[in-house]
Design an enzyme around this catalytic site. Structure first.
Site, PDB file in Angstrom:
ATOM      1  N   LYS A  79     -40.636 -22.622  94.491  1.00  0.00           N
ATOM      2  CA  LYS A  79     -39.563 -22.642  93.488  1.00  0.00           C
ATOM      3  C   LYS A  79     -38.996 -21.233  93.312  1.00  0.00           C
ATOM      4  O   LYS A  79     -37.782 -21.060  93.220  1.00  0.00           O
ATOM      5  CB  LYS A  79     -40.088 -23.193  92.150  1.00  0.00           C
ATOM      6  CG  LYS A  79     -40.345 -24.692  92.207  1.00  0.00           C
ATOM      7  CD  LYS A  79     -41.075 -25.217  90.982  1.00  0.00           C
ATOM      8  CE  LYS A  79     -41.472 -26.678  91.194  1.00  0.00           C
ATOM      9  NZ  LYS A  79     -42.363 -27.211  90.151  1.00  0.00           N
TER      10      LYS A  79
ATOM     11  N   GLN B  28     -45.854 -25.907  85.057  1.00  0.00           N
ATOM     12  CA  GLN B  28     -46.313 -26.564  86.284  1.00  0.00           C
ATOM     13  C   GLN B  28     -47.475 -27.503  85.961  1.00  0.00           C
ATOM     14  O   GLN B  28     -48.460 -27.105  85.356  1.00  0.00           O
ATOM     15  CB  GLN B  28     -46.740 -25.493  87.314  1.00  0.00           C
ATOM     16  CG  GLN B  28     -47.134 -26.059  88.665  1.00  0.00           C
ATOM     17  CD  GLN B  28     -45.985 -26.780  89.376  1.00  0.00           C
ATOM     18  OE1 GLN B  28     -44.867 -26.285  89.432  1.00  0.00           O
ATOM     19  NE2 GLN B  28     -46.269 -27.963  89.905  1.00  0.00           N
TER      20      GLN B  28
ATOM     21  N   ASP C 107     -37.027 -29.790  83.550  1.00  0.00           N
ATOM     22  CA  ASP C 107     -37.722 -30.937  84.150  1.00  0.00           C
ATOM     23  C   ASP C 107     -37.294 -32.260  83.493  1.00  0.00           C
ATOM     24  O   ASP C 107     -37.671 -33.329  83.957  1.00  0.00           O
ATOM     25  CB  ASP C 107     -39.246 -30.774  84.009  1.00  0.00           C
ATOM     26  CG  ASP C 107     -39.872 -30.053  85.198  1.00  0.00           C
ATOM     27  OD1 ASP C 107     -39.306 -30.148  86.307  1.00  0.00           O
ATOM     28  OD2 ASP C 107     -40.920 -29.406  85.021  1.00  0.00           O
TER      29      ASP C 107
END
Ligand code: NAD
Length: 302
Positions: free
Chosen positions: A54, A98, A127
């Site tokens: 990422k 994460q 997200d």
């Protein structure tokens, strides 16, 4: 029939180029540089790879990627404090935690994942896990869309594979993939217009009976199960489009949830694993980070 291979890598590269060019304009116009902050708790090797990927993807698009690595011993309160600090930091536009979080903090308690994700400011929730963003999606007035299902919509759109009026069977009801996928395709208007929405959707899961019969009714079959190669050729309607979300390690191979060779004999089009849905997920994370920067810019201006 030999199915067309839907090249997620190529489409993701296209999307990333578009984002890089928009980021360059955004920055040139004096709006600052979009910044994504990733919080990684513990040493999980797969998570470390994901976070590094990422970071690299951000860099290539002109986005600042910052990773905050917290030790395994981090407590829930310490993690919540870090999230709040990033919520308040105006130079940070997107925040992601994460997953999975380590099983235990040093206070002997596990993390309350829901409370951790809920702590991310909805305007920085790249997200799209926050109940605010899930609610907006549900009501058809989406802000951030979850990256994997949004990547699939982009892939279908860019291959001119309309879902409108089609029967889509989604297998798997996770909050990250299956549920939002079903919801997005059932809307009147999708992120890529009405053609890649307006589907008749069946959401199948672990308690579904007659899975094979249900799958065989699908014009478009989307598998997000996490069971290696469980979707066999006989479960696919001839000519169907098959989207394989699964990423499963079997020995030293990565395989999907679909038996690729068998499915390729029956389907008209199929995503490979790797190189299908996976690359699109990161592309859409970059998209959400730019969107977050734009939204915060507008909020600060008003
Ligand atoms: P999950 O484990 O949270 O959920 C799996 C779902 O599959 C559950 O809803 C369950 O009801 C259903 N299921 C399990 N066994 C079943 C069965 N025998 N029949 C029918 N349904 C069954 O999974 P997830 O997080 O959605 O991930 C699914 C897969 O997709 C995994 O392989 C994961 O690694 C992969 N994934 C890939 C990406 C990507 O970027 N390509 C992103 C997220 C997840």
């Amino acid at each position: 029939m030999t199915a067309e291979r839907l090249d997620g890598k190529k489409i993701a590269a296209e999307i990333r180029e578009e984002i890089a060019s928009k980021v360059a304009s955004f920055t040139r116009e004096g709006n600052g540089t979009p910044c994504l902050a990733a919080i990684l708790v513990g040493e999980d090797p797969a998570s470390q790879v994901y976070v590094r990927n990422k970071e690299r993807a951000c860099e290539k698009s002109g986005i600042i990627g910052r990773t905050f690595r917290l030790p395994d011993s981090t407590t829930q309160d310490e993690l919540l404090t870090k999230i709040e600090e990033l919520n308040q930091d105006q130079s940070v536009h997107g925040i992601l935690v994460q997953l999975p979080l380590p099983k235990k903090g040093n206070d002997g308690k596990g993390f309350d994942e829901r409370a951790v994700l809920d702590a991310v400011c909805p305007l920085k929730d790249v997200d799209a896990f926050s109940p605010v963003n899930v609610g907006l999606l549900m009501q058809g007035r989406h802000r951030f869309l979850p990256c994997t299902p949004h990547g699939i919509v982009q892939l279908l759109h860019r291959y001119h594979l309309a879902t409108s009026g089609k029967h889509v069977v989604v297998i798997g009801r996770s909050d990250i993939v299956g549920k939002p996928m079903a919801m997005m395709l059932a809307q009147r208007e999708g992120s890529c217009g009405a053609d890649t929405a307006n589907a008749t959707v069946t959401l199948a899961h672990s308690r579904t009976t007659n899975l094979k019969e249900i799958c065989r009714q699908a014009d478009i079959l989307i598998a997000a199960v996490g069971v290696p190669e469980m979707i066999r050729g006989e479960m696919i309607r001839p000519g169907a489009v098959v989207i394989d979300v699964g990423i499963n390690r079997v020995g030293d191979r990565l395989v999907g949830d679909v038996h690729f060779d068998e499915a390729s004999e029956v389907a008209s089009a199929i995503t490979p694993v790797p190189g299908g849905v996976g690359p699109l997920t990161i592309a859409m994370l970059l998209h959400n980070t730019l969107l977050a920067a734009e939204l915060q810019n507008q909020a600060n201006a008003s």
